[in-house]
Structures are given as structure tokens and as C-alpha cells.
Scaffold this active site. Sequence first.
Site, PDB file in Angstrom:
ATOM      1  N   SER A  78      -1.133   1.136   4.935  1.00  0.00           N
ATOM      2  CA  SER A  78      -1.177   2.546   4.554  1.00  0.00           C
ATOM      3  C   SER A  78      -2.139   3.293   5.463  1.00  0.00           C
ATOM      4  CB  SER A  78      -1.642   2.686   3.107  1.00  0.00           C
ATOM      5  OG  SER A  78      -2.016   4.036   2.867  1.00  0.00           O
ATOM      6  N   HIS A 138       3.165   2.710   6.228  1.00  0.00           N
ATOM      7  CA  HIS A 138       3.248   3.384   4.929  1.00  0.00           C
ATOM      8  C   HIS A 138       2.539   4.733   5.001  1.00  0.00           C
ATOM      9  CE1 HIS A 138       3.668   3.313   0.486  1.00  0.00           C
ATOM     10  NE2 HIS A 138       2.457   3.843   0.449  1.00  0.00           N
ATOM     11  N   ASP A 145       1.419   8.027   3.005  1.00  0.00           N
ATOM     12  CA  ASP A 145       1.168   8.554   1.661  1.00  0.00           C
ATOM     13  C   ASP A 145       1.138  10.070   1.673  1.00  0.00           C
ATOM     14  OD1 ASP A 145       0.843   6.263  -0.095  1.00  0.00           O
ATOM     15  OD2 ASP A 145      -0.842   5.722   1.213  1.00  0.00           O
ATOM     16  N   MET A 163       0.790  13.408  -0.406  1.00  0.00           N
ATOM     17  CA  MET A 163       0.260  13.921  -1.681  1.00  0.00           C
ATOM     18  C   MET A 163       0.264  15.445  -1.657  1.00  0.00           C
ATOM     19  SD  MET A 163      -2.947  11.357  -2.298  1.00  0.00           S
ATOM     20  CE  MET A 163      -2.805   9.576  -1.977  1.00  0.00           C
ATOM     21  N   HIS A 204       5.940   7.486   1.168  1.00  0.00           N
ATOM     22  CA  HIS A 204       5.687   7.443  -0.273  1.00  0.00           C
ATOM     23  C   HIS A 204       5.320   8.845  -0.740  1.00  0.00           C
ATOM     24  CE1 HIS A 204       2.825   5.761  -3.663  1.00  0.00           C
ATOM     25  NE2 HIS A 204       3.881   6.388  -4.147  1.00  0.00           N
ATOM     26  N   MET A 247       4.167  11.317  -3.236  1.00  0.00           N
ATOM     27  CA  MET A 247       3.484  11.546  -4.516  1.00  0.00           C
ATOM     28  C   MET A 247       3.467  13.050  -4.729  1.00  0.00           C
ATOM     29  SD  MET A 247       0.569   8.675  -3.955  1.00  0.00           S
ATOM     30  CE  MET A 247       0.946   8.614  -2.206  1.00  0.00           C
ATOM     31  N   MET A 291       3.377   0.665  -8.709  1.00  0.00           N
ATOM     32  CA  MET A 291       2.004   1.050  -8.363  1.00  0.00           C
ATOM     33  C   MET A 291       1.038   0.120  -9.101  1.00  0.00           C
ATOM     34  SD  MET A 291       2.148   3.505  -6.189  1.00  0.00           S
ATOM     35  CE  MET A 291       0.354   3.754  -6.114  1.00  0.00           C
ATOM     36  N   ASP A 336       1.735  -1.408  -4.364  1.00  0.00           N
ATOM     37  CA  ASP A 336       0.850  -0.485  -3.663  1.00  0.00           C
ATOM     38  C   ASP A 336      -0.387  -0.215  -4.513  1.00  0.00           C
ATOM     39  OD1 ASP A 336      -0.258   1.525  -2.138  1.00  0.00           O
ATOM     40  OD2 ASP A 336       1.387   2.956  -2.421  1.00  0.00           O
TER      41      ASP A 336
HETATM   42  C1  DX5 Z   1      -2.525   5.343  -3.470  1.00  0.00           C
HETATM   43  C2  DX5 Z   1      -1.644   5.237  -2.243  1.00  0.00           C
HETATM   44  C3  DX5 Z   1      -1.804   3.936  -1.576  1.00  0.00           C
HETATM   45  C4  DX5 Z   1      -3.194   3.716  -1.002  1.00  0.00           C
HETATM   46  C5  DX5 Z   1      -3.476   2.248  -1.047  1.00  0.00           C
HETATM   47  O1  DX5 Z   1      -2.312   6.551  -4.086  1.00  0.00           O
HETATM   48  O2  DX5 Z   1      -0.287   5.365  -2.624  1.00  0.00           O
HETATM   49  O3  DX5 Z   1      -0.796   3.704  -0.616  1.00  0.00           O
HETATM   50  O4  DX5 Z   1      -3.312   4.172   0.307  1.00  0.00           O
HETATM   51  O5  DX5 Z   1      -4.798   2.024  -0.675  1.00  0.00           O
HETATM   52  P1  DX5 Z   1      -5.537   0.658  -0.988  1.00  0.00           P
HETATM   53  O6  DX5 Z   1      -4.743  -0.437  -0.368  1.00  0.00           O
HETATM   54  O7  DX5 Z   1      -6.886   0.853  -0.386  1.00  0.00           O
HETATM   55  O8  DX5 Z   1      -5.578   0.530  -2.514  1.00  0.00           O
HETATM   56 ZN    ZN Z   2       1.301   4.624  -1.198  1.00  0.00          ZN
END
Ligand code: DX5
Ligand code: ZN
Length: 234
Positions: free
Chosen positions: A8, A33, A35, A37, A66, A68, A137, A175
Site C-alpha cells: 500500500s 495498492h 488507497d 479516501m 481501493h 474508500m 478489512m 488489508d
Molecule cells: C487502511 C488502508 C490500508 C492501509 C494499510 O485504511 O486501506 O490499505 O494502507 O496499512 P497497514 O498495512 O499499515 O495497516
Molecule cells: Zn487499502
Amino acid sequence: MATIIAPSILSADFAHLADEVKKVTDAGAEYVHVDVMDGSFVPEITIGAGVVKSLREITDAVLDVHLMVEHPETQIESFAKAGADIITFHVEATRHAHRVIQKIHELGCKAGVALNPGTSLSTVEELVEDADMILIMTVNPGYGGQKFIESQLGKIHMLYHMIEEMETECDIEVDGGINEETSVWVRESGANVLVAGSAIYGAEDVARAIKEIRGKEIAHHHHHHDDEYEDEDE
Ligand code: DX5
Ligand code: ZN
């Protein structure tokens, strides 16, 4: 099933993203990956489609996006056009999860459906057949570096058996809080795509961290105790 590693980039240095991506793909990571948000579904704002477009130009790795975000149906087209390979949205963020899967497929991408830790597996039972991946998750989404929630192991194992019983193909991604130790638990429970942010980007030796998280290939035995996740290989 061979394990796929998806570092990620949330834990990467955003001022040097191209180098940070190369660092993990050179070390053998199959996916990158991303993320996304929106400051609403989760508190923070991170990466938009423009960044995905730039990443597409510098890597051939699978871009695992991903989302969110609320109302994912309004966002998937721009991420698909930006060059995403897999688009995963949260089942909690839309009333029309099945239609979102259809739309992602129409745009030529693979479709993933993510579940928060508090969301039951029953919400994706009718989606498993059409989705390419279910993302369980193992932390509450929003931040990197959180602690793995162990209660999700049973969910991963149940999903593994659900997919088997349906005689369909669907990847199981996990994840949140994945490291050398928890990666063993999730792989034994049936996960085959492992996201890790802080455990990879925080490591001094990234290649070694990826190798440790990938672990050895696990042989699954399907003939006993369906409700436990601690399948022992005998
Ligand atoms: C959390 C993200 C993850 C995050 C994981 O909201 O979706 O992908 O980056 O980070 P680690 O591996 O540090 O928990
Ligand atoms: Zn993620």
C-alpha cells in the site's frame, strides 16, 4: 494458490512515488495498492484518479485501487480511464453493489467488494459469484499502521468456504495490520492477496519484508471442521 503481495503506497513517500513504486515491484510485489479516501466515508483525503494516471505511466504492475469513498458509482469511470486494473469499492458505501460490479466490468476492470470489520459476510453472499475479489478489512479503514483485528480471521475462513461451496473463483484480499506474524494467520485462513503498508514501506529491507509476508505456500485441507480457521496441515 500462490500468494499475491500488494504494497500500500499510503505508507510511501508521496514526494517520490515513482521510486517508491519501483522499490516494491523490483522486490517482487505483483500489485500496487492505491488507497483512495474521500474525507467522508473515512476522515482523511488521499489520492485521486490523476495520481493513478501518472502511476500507470511508470509501472506495469497491477494497479489495485481501493476506493474508500461514498457513492463509488460516481467515481469508477475516472479511475478506470486513469488505468486502474482492479477497482474495489465498499459494500457499505452504495445501495447498488451489484450494479457497481457490472459497471466496473463494463469499463474493462476487475471488480472487488470490500467489507469493514463490522460488516457481515452475508452482505456479499449474493455478490461473490460476480465479483473478482472480496476484500476483508482487518482494521477499520482510514489509516495505515493500525493493529490487526483478530476477529476477522473467522470471516476470512468462512468466505473461503463460501467460495468453495459455490464452486466459483474469487480472490480473497486482506488489508490492515498485515505483517510477518499476521500474514501467516490470514494465509492459513484462506486469503491469497495480502495488502501491507507500514510493514513493507517501514522496513529497512523491503525485499525481505515482502518475502516474509509472502511466506511459504500453504496447502489447504477442506475435509474437516468448517467453522474453525486453525486448519492444521497434517
Ligand atoms: C487502511 C488502508 C490500508 C492501509 C494499510 O485504511 O486501506 O490499505 O494502507 O496499512 P497497514 O498495512 O499499515 O495497516
Ligand atoms: Zn487499502
